[in-house]
Write a protein that holds these residues in place. Sequence first.
Motif, PDB file in Angstrom:
ATOM      1  N   LEU A   1      50.756  -2.164  32.342  1.00 15.95           N
ATOM      2  CA  LEU A   1      50.363  -1.386  31.619  1.00 15.95           C
ATOM      3  C   LEU A   1      50.885  -0.809  30.446  1.00 15.95           C
ATOM      4  O   LEU A   1      52.144  -1.282  30.381  1.00 15.95           O
ATOM      5  N   MET A   2      50.215  -0.216  29.339  1.00 14.42           N
ATOM      6  CA  MET A   2      50.872   0.248  28.265  1.00 14.42           C
ATOM      7  C   MET A   2      50.241   1.563  27.850  1.00 14.42           C
ATOM      8  O   MET A   2      48.935   1.937  27.504  1.00 14.42           O
ATOM      9  N   PHE A   3      51.429   2.475  27.861  1.00 10.15           N
ATOM     10  CA  PHE A   3      50.955   3.844  27.308  1.00 10.15           C
ATOM     11  C   PHE A   3      51.956   4.300  26.489  1.00 10.15           C
ATOM     12  O   PHE A   3      52.690   5.428  26.731  1.00 10.15           O
ATOM     13  N   PRO A   4      52.222   3.770  25.397  1.00  3.70           N
ATOM     14  CA  PRO A   4      53.107   3.965  24.229  1.00  3.70           C
ATOM     15  C   PRO A   4      52.864   5.138  23.615  1.00  3.70           C
ATOM     16  O   PRO A   4      51.644   5.691  23.498  1.00  3.70           O
ATOM     17  N   THR A   5      53.519   5.682  22.582  1.00  3.64           N
ATOM     18  CA  THR A   5      53.042   6.939  21.708  1.00  3.64           C
ATOM     19  C   THR A   5      52.858   6.305  20.655  1.00  3.64           C
ATOM     20  O   THR A   5      53.064   6.729  19.203  1.00  3.64           O
ATOM     21  N   THR A   6      51.737   4.977  20.420  1.00  5.36           N
ATOM     22  CA  THR A   6      51.158   4.531  19.253  1.00  5.36           C
ATOM     23  C   THR A   6      49.705   4.698  19.501  1.00  5.36           C
ATOM     24  O   THR A   6      49.290   5.218  20.382  1.00  5.36           O
ATOM     25  N   HIS A   7      49.051   4.031  18.570  1.00  6.65           N
ATOM     26  CA  HIS A   7      47.643   4.135  18.592  1.00  6.65           C
ATOM     27  C   HIS A   7      46.829   3.551  19.838  1.00  6.65           C
ATOM     28  O   HIS A   7      45.759   3.875  20.042  1.00  6.65           O
ATOM     29  N   THR A   8      47.873   2.663  20.455  1.00  7.49           N
ATOM     30  CA  THR A   8      47.533   2.078  21.937  1.00  7.49           C
ATOM     31  C   THR A   8      46.928   3.194  22.879  1.00  7.49           C
ATOM     32  O   THR A   8      45.889   3.085  23.590  1.00  7.49           O
ATOM     33  N   MET A   9      47.656   4.415  22.892  1.00  8.02           N
ATOM     34  CA  MET A   9      47.538   5.445  23.581  1.00  8.02           C
ATOM     35  C   MET A   9      45.983   5.882  23.536  1.00  8.02           C
ATOM     36  O   MET A   9      45.224   6.064  24.739  1.00  8.02           O
ATOM     37  N   MET A  10      45.651   6.098  22.430  1.00  8.00           N
ATOM     38  CA  MET A  10      44.350   6.740  22.174  1.00  8.00           C
ATOM     39  C   MET A  10      43.108   5.925  22.658  1.00  8.00           C
ATOM     40  O   MET A  10      42.250   6.635  22.922  1.00  8.00           O
ATOM     41  N   TYR A  11      43.132   4.715  22.430  1.00  3.90           N
ATOM     42  CA  TYR A  11      42.276   3.752  23.014  1.00  3.90           C
ATOM     43  C   TYR A  11      42.469   3.706  24.638  1.00  3.90           C
ATOM     44  O   TYR A  11      41.465   3.417  25.347  1.00  3.90           O
ATOM     45  N   ASN A  12      43.543   3.324  24.848  1.00  2.00           N
ATOM     46  CA  ASN A  12      43.795   2.837  26.417  1.00  2.00           C
ATOM     47  C   ASN A  12      43.360   3.844  27.323  1.00  2.00           C
ATOM     48  O   ASN A  12      42.929   3.613  28.466  1.00  2.00           O
ATOM     49  N   VAL A  13      43.652   5.139  26.920  1.00  2.00           N
ATOM     50  CA  VAL A  13      43.377   6.429  28.107  1.00  2.00           C
ATOM     51  C   VAL A  13      41.795   6.187  28.323  1.00  2.00           C
ATOM     52  O   VAL A  13      41.375   6.649  29.415  1.00  2.00           O
ATOM     53  N   LEU A  14      40.912   5.953  27.551  1.00  2.00           N
ATOM     54  CA  LEU A  14      39.463   5.877  27.547  1.00  2.00           C
ATOM     55  C   LEU A  14      39.040   4.987  28.508  1.00  2.00           C
ATOM     56  O   LEU A  14      37.975   5.482  29.336  1.00  2.00           O
TER      57      LEU A  14
ATOM     58  N   ARG B   1      36.138   5.747  21.044  1.00  2.00           N
ATOM     59  CA  ARG B   1      37.033   6.512  20.506  1.00  2.00           C
ATOM     60  C   ARG B   1      36.146   7.494  19.587  1.00  2.00           C
ATOM     61  O   ARG B   1      35.278   7.011  18.930  1.00  2.00           O
ATOM     62  N   PRO B   2      36.601   8.697  18.736  1.00  2.00           N
ATOM     63  CA  PRO B   2      36.007   9.348  17.959  1.00  2.00           C
ATOM     64  C   PRO B   2      36.091   8.416  16.422  1.00  2.00           C
ATOM     65  O   PRO B   2      37.056   7.806  16.434  1.00  2.00           O
ATOM     66  N   ARG B   3      35.062   8.417  15.456  1.00  2.00           N
ATOM     67  CA  ARG B   3      35.429   7.798  14.630  1.00  2.00           C
ATOM     68  C   ARG B   3      35.052   8.721  13.229  1.00  2.00           C
ATOM     69  O   ARG B   3      34.734   8.533  12.230  1.00  2.00           O
ATOM     70  N   ILE B   4      35.465  10.050  13.703  1.00  2.00           N
ATOM     71  CA  ILE B   4      35.175  11.059  12.594  1.00  2.00           C
ATOM     72  C   ILE B   4      36.579  10.859  11.745  1.00  2.00           C
ATOM     73  O   ILE B   4      37.588  10.158  12.119  1.00  2.00           O
ATOM     74  N   PRO B   5      36.451  11.373  10.347  1.00  2.00           N
ATOM     75  CA  PRO B   5      37.681  11.238   9.563  1.00  2.00           C
ATOM     76  C   PRO B   5      38.958  12.150  10.008  1.00  2.00           C
ATOM     77  O   PRO B   5      40.366  11.775   9.369  1.00  2.00           O
ATOM     78  N   GLN B   6      38.931  12.929  10.941  1.00  2.00           N
ATOM     79  CA  GLN B   6      40.000  13.549  11.437  1.00  2.00           C
ATOM     80  C   GLN B   6      40.544  12.770  12.519  1.00  2.00           C
ATOM     81  O   GLN B   6      41.754  13.144  13.293  1.00  2.00           O
ATOM     82  N   GLU B   7      40.112  11.491  12.831  1.00  2.00           N
ATOM     83  CA  GLU B   7      40.864  10.637  14.209  1.00  2.00           C
ATOM     84  C   GLU B   7      42.286  10.344  13.849  1.00  2.00           C
ATOM     85  O   GLU B   7      42.893  10.427  14.789  1.00  2.00           O
ATOM     86  N   PRO B   8      42.764  10.059  12.459  1.00  2.00           N
ATOM     87  CA  PRO B   8      44.057   9.685  12.487  1.00  2.00           C
ATOM     88  C   PRO B   8      45.004  10.947  12.988  1.00  2.00           C
ATOM     89  O   PRO B   8      46.082  10.650  13.404  1.00  2.00           O
ATOM     90  N   GLU B   9      44.536  12.144  12.559  1.00  2.00           N
ATOM     91  CA  GLU B   9      45.346  13.284  13.024  1.00  2.00           C
ATOM     92  C   GLU B   9      45.431  13.546  14.592  1.00  2.00           C
ATOM     93  O   GLU B   9      46.283  14.063  15.084  1.00  2.00           O
ATOM     94  N   MET B  10      43.953  13.254  14.973  1.00  2.00           N
ATOM     95  CA  MET B  10      44.105  13.249  16.511  1.00  2.00           C
ATOM     96  C   MET B  10      44.912  12.292  17.133  1.00  2.00           C
ATOM     97  O   MET B  10      45.638  12.658  18.217  1.00  2.00           O
ATOM     98  N   GLU B  11      45.108  11.273  16.572  1.00  2.00           N
ATOM     99  CA  GLU B  11      46.137  10.220  17.153  1.00  2.00           C
ATOM    100  C   GLU B  11      47.671  10.775  16.893  1.00  2.00           C
ATOM    101  O   GLU B  11      48.361  10.910  17.848  1.00  2.00           O
ATOM    102  N   ARG B  12      47.907  11.262  15.729  1.00  2.00           N
ATOM    103  CA  ARG B  12      49.253  11.772  15.498  1.00  2.00           C
ATOM    104  C   ARG B  12      49.677  12.738  16.470  1.00  2.00           C
ATOM    105  O   ARG B  12      50.791  12.636  16.976  1.00  2.00           O
ATOM    106  N   ILE B  13      48.796  13.679  16.603  1.00  2.00           N
ATOM    107  CA  ILE B  13      49.211  14.694  17.475  1.00  2.00           C
ATOM    108  C   ILE B  13      48.969  14.420  19.090  1.00  2.00           C
ATOM    109  O   ILE B  13      49.894  14.614  19.888  1.00  2.00           O
ATOM    110  N   GLY B  14      47.874  13.570  19.430  1.00  2.00           N
ATOM    111  CA  GLY B  14      47.585  13.458  20.765  1.00  2.00           C
ATOM    112  C   GLY B  14      48.535  12.433  21.506  1.00  2.00           C
ATOM    113  O   GLY B  14      48.806  12.340  22.604  1.00  2.00           O
ATOM    114  N   ASN B  15      48.976  11.073  20.817  1.00  2.00           N
ATOM    115  CA  ASN B  15      49.695   9.996  21.111  1.00  2.00           C
ATOM    116  C   ASN B  15      50.754  10.730  22.032  1.00  2.00           C
ATOM    117  O   ASN B  15      51.208  10.339  23.285  1.00  2.00           O
TER     118      ASN B  15
END
Length: 556
Positions: free
Chosen positions: A294-307, A506-520
Motif C-alpha cells: 500500500l502507498m499513502f505518502p504525502t505526495t500526489h499519490t495520496m490524492m489519487y489512491n484514496v479514490l 480526481r477533480p480537474r479544476i484549476p484549484q486541484e494543485p492547491e487541493m493536493e497541497r492541503i489535502g495530502n
Amino acid sequence: MYSPMDKRGNLSKKLSKKITRRKALSTAAKVGIAGVVGVVVGAVGGYFAGSAAVPPPQTTTVTQKVTETVTSTVGAATVTETVTATKTVVSTKTITSTATAPATPTEWKPKLEPAEITVLSSPDCADYLKYAAEEFMKLYPQVKVEVVPLSWEALYPKILSDLQSKTGAYDVFTIDVMTLGSVVEAGAASFDKIMKENPDIVDPNLDIADFEPTYFGYGSVWAGEIYGFPVYPNHMFLYYRKDYFEDPKIKDQFKAKTGKPLKVPETWEECIEVAKFFTRDYNPDSPTEFGIALMFPTTHTMMYNVLNWIGPIRQSPTGISKYGKLDLYYGDYCTEDGKVWFANEDGARAVKLIQDLLPYSPDPFGSDYGETIAQFSAGTTAMCPQWSVPYGDFVKALAGGDLMKARDIIGVEMIPGIVDQGQLVRKPVSGGWALGINGAISDAEMRAAFVFAEFATSKEMDLIHWTKFVMPPARMSNWEKPEAKEVLSPALFETYAKSMRSLSYRPRIPQEPEMERIGNPMWQDIIAGRKPLMDGLEELASEWQKLVDQFKHPEK
C-alpha cells in the motif's frame, strides 16, 4: 494510532531504499518486450502512405453510455455488478471541429518549416515519446525533437511556470488528466484553433472519434474545446501472485483457516481477509511476508489512491441517490453541485476500510509508487494495487522477462470495491496522459508541435506504445486487434478494457494543485489515526470546499 512498523521491524535494505518514480518507470521498456513488437513496428513507415481514407468526421461527441452487467459471487452472496461508461456530465455538448481535412490525397505529408521542439514529459511517457521522436524525425529531418523527462513533482510546476510566463521554453508537454483545467487556465493552446488556422496540417486519418470517448472528454476537452490528444488512458489494477492463489496447498490452508475458498478479492472486506492470510505475522506458513503493498505518502499519490476506496461509495446506487450524478469537473470527492461530501459516515467507512488493511502492508506511509513496485517485485507481498506500466517491472523481476511464464505467476484483476444494494461496485482510479501544446510558441514551432502530437497519438503509434511500452491504447480501434490482446498478457488487457468502463475520478479544476497541497498531509493524518476520524474529515472537507467554491463551472 497506527504505527506501520509495529511488531514487524524494518524491511531489507533493498526495499527500504527509496526508488525514484523515474527509475521505477524506466525499466518497463527494458523487459525484453521489444522483441515481440516487430509485427507492429512496420506500421510506422506506413503512417503517411496510402492516407486516402475517409476524412475525419467534423463532429465528435465526447460522451458515451455503455452498460455491462456482470454476475459474480461475493462471499456467500450472488451479486450483480452493473458498469456504465458515463453517468457523467463532463460535457453533454457535441465537439465540433472547424478544421477542414485535405481533399483525399494519395500521400499526406504536410509542409513544415525547420524547427526545434522540446517535449516536457512525465517519466512513464518519456521512453515512448523518445521512440516516437526518433521515428518522427526520420519523416521530418528538418524538425528536431528533444524529449525532456521530469518527475511528476517537478514536471507540473515547470509546465505551469512556462505557460504562465509565456516564455515558450517548452513546445509540447504531457498533461496529467486531472491537471487539464490548470494548464488551460495557464495558457495551453487550443487544438481546435490550431486546426482551424492550419487546415493543411490536419491528418485525414486523425479520426478523433476513435479516441476512447470518456477518457478523451475527461483528459483532453475543456468547456467543449480540445486542448490535447490522448497519449494513453490508464487506471489502477490489483496485481496478485497467481501462482500462490492457484497453489492447491495454499488454497487448502486458507480454507482451513477461514472456512472459505481462496479467490482474488472483489471487495475491500475480502481483501482485508486475504491480506491477513498472506502476512507472516498472522500466518507463519505464508509464502510472503506481507499481504498487500500500500502507498499513502504525502505526495500526489495520496490524492489519487484514496479514490480507490472513496469512488465505489460515491458511485454506488446509494451514493448516487445521496450525492447526485458524477460531474467530471469536480470528480468523486464532490457532489453533483460541487459540495465536498465525505465528512460523514460514508467517508468514515472508506477510511476504516483502508485502516483495516494497514497492518498487512510493509510501510504504507513511507512507501510511494516505486517502493510498492519494489515490494511486489521482490516477492515481499502477495498483492499490489498499481498502474499498467509496472507490469513490465513485475515480468522482469518475477519471470526473468519471460512474458509467457509471467502469465502463470502474475495475475491481474480489477481493484476491489463494495457491495451496495446487491451490486458489486468497483471503481479503480483513472489516470493517464495527453499531449498539449504551449500557446506562446512561434507559428513554425506550433505547426511542427501539432503534427508531432498527431503522429505520437496516431492509431499506428498507439498500438506500438501498448505492445512495446505497456502503455494502454487510447484508440478503440486497437482494442480488438489480436496483437493488442495477446502480445503481453490477455488478463491485463481484458481487465483494462473492463475497468475502463467503471472508474473513479480526481477533480480537474484549476484549484486541484492547491487541493493536493492541503489535502495530502491531512489525509495521512486521518488514515494514520493522528487525528480523530470525523474531526479530520470535517476539517479537510472545509478546507477543500473553500477551493472548490472558487471554481466557475463552464457548463452551469
